[in-house]
Design an enzyme around this catalytic site. Sequence first.
Site, short mmCIF file in Angstrom:
data_model
loop_
_atom_site.label_atom_id
_atom_site.label_comp_id
_atom_site.label_asym_id
_atom_site.label_seq_id
_atom_site.Cartn_x
_atom_site.Cartn_y
_atom_site.Cartn_z
N GLY A 147 13.25 6.43 -19.89
CA GLY A 147 12.67 7.17 -20.93
C GLY A 147 11.64 7.12 -20.12
N LYS A 148 10.93 8.38 -19.62
CA LYS A 148 10.02 8.69 -18.65
C LYS A 148 8.80 7.48 -18.80
CE LYS A 148 9.30 11.57 -14.67
NZ LYS A 148 10.08 10.80 -13.96
N GLY A 149 8.43 7.83 -19.93
CA GLY A 149 7.36 7.47 -20.42
C GLY A 149 7.60 5.96 -20.67
N ASN A 168 6.63 15.39 -7.16
CA ASN A 168 7.83 14.90 -5.98
C ASN A 168 7.42 16.52 -4.91
OD1 ASN A 168 10.19 16.80 -6.37
ND2 ASN A 168 11.17 14.93 -8.17
N THR A 212 4.86 12.74 -3.85
CA THR A 212 5.95 12.01 -3.44
C THR A 212 6.96 12.91 -1.97
OG1 THR A 212 7.20 11.99 -5.37
CG2 THR A 212 5.52 10.48 -5.35
N GLY A 225 9.73 6.82 -8.94
CA GLY A 225 8.72 7.89 -9.37
C GLY A 225 8.36 7.41 -10.67
N ASP A 226 8.36 6.82 -11.51
CA ASP A 226 7.62 6.02 -12.54
C ASP A 226 6.43 5.47 -12.76
OD1 ASP A 226 8.79 8.47 -14.36
OD2 ASP A 226 10.49 6.97 -14.65
N ASN A 286 2.93 3.34 -2.90
CA ASN A 286 3.74 2.98 -2.18
C ASN A 286 4.34 2.29 -2.76
OD1 ASN A 286 3.27 5.47 -1.81
ND2 ASN A 286 3.26 5.79 0.38
#
Length: 279
Positions: A42-44, A178, A197, A229-230, A254
Amino acid sequence: MTIDCSLAVVGSINADITATISRLPTTGETVGGGMLTRSPGGKGANQAAAAARLGARTRMIGAVGDDAEGREMVKALRAAGVLTEDIAEADAPTGTALIMVDAHGENQIAVCEGANTEAGLDGVEFADDEAVLTQLEISMDLVTELAARVPGFFAVNAAPALPLPAEVVDRADLIIVNETEYSLIPQLQEARLVAVTFGSRGSSLFARGEQIAFAEALPRTPVSTVGAGDAFAAALTIGLRMSLVPERALCAANAVGAAAVMDAAAQPAFDPFEAYLSD
């Protein structure tokens, strides 16, 4: 090690079911020989776990179901050092992400939101000095409510790509996307500060559509890009809240993202944030 940064992450909590295969299938095609794994996601939750492991004081605001998966997801966040008192128990089942990852670390993801649709802010208060980071795997109404209620630094990871209400774009101190998401949300050209990104080509910061900073990516052969990404979003939010100059904050983010792609898990372990700071 705790750093001088308090962060509340408002977002999704999923159980990830991942098939690792030699290549991603085309439409209507079946690819065999996969390996199946189950893990927290989950992104969160990914962003909260990353932030806590980097050393920020982190709490998670979201929802899980009254099921074994939900209990495992909360347990994993606690193990990462995340405060979980603001995670609600919903009537719906815990959210699930179905993920395919190929031999080059590229992925395809389908998300079943489940309990994430019931995440809310009942009883939740935000301090003036607490940064808030959210994403778009929860309802847009909740994101809009955050824009109105958060008194301090407000960051939005606009993923998956959806049109953003004007009040969210105008209020956000930072929006993270992104390059594909950036092209799909044209209103970001007017946003106060946007991080974009570009995968192996690095990342940039744009203020009102003008590039103000750029950082090269670290060369890596990825194992999986699912959590990269997260991790980047968590690290960049921390860096900017620590008053790093934009380029240095990007470089640190990065480096954290590069560490994330070397681990198959969406919530990998990290060194303290200072380890990713270049001189």
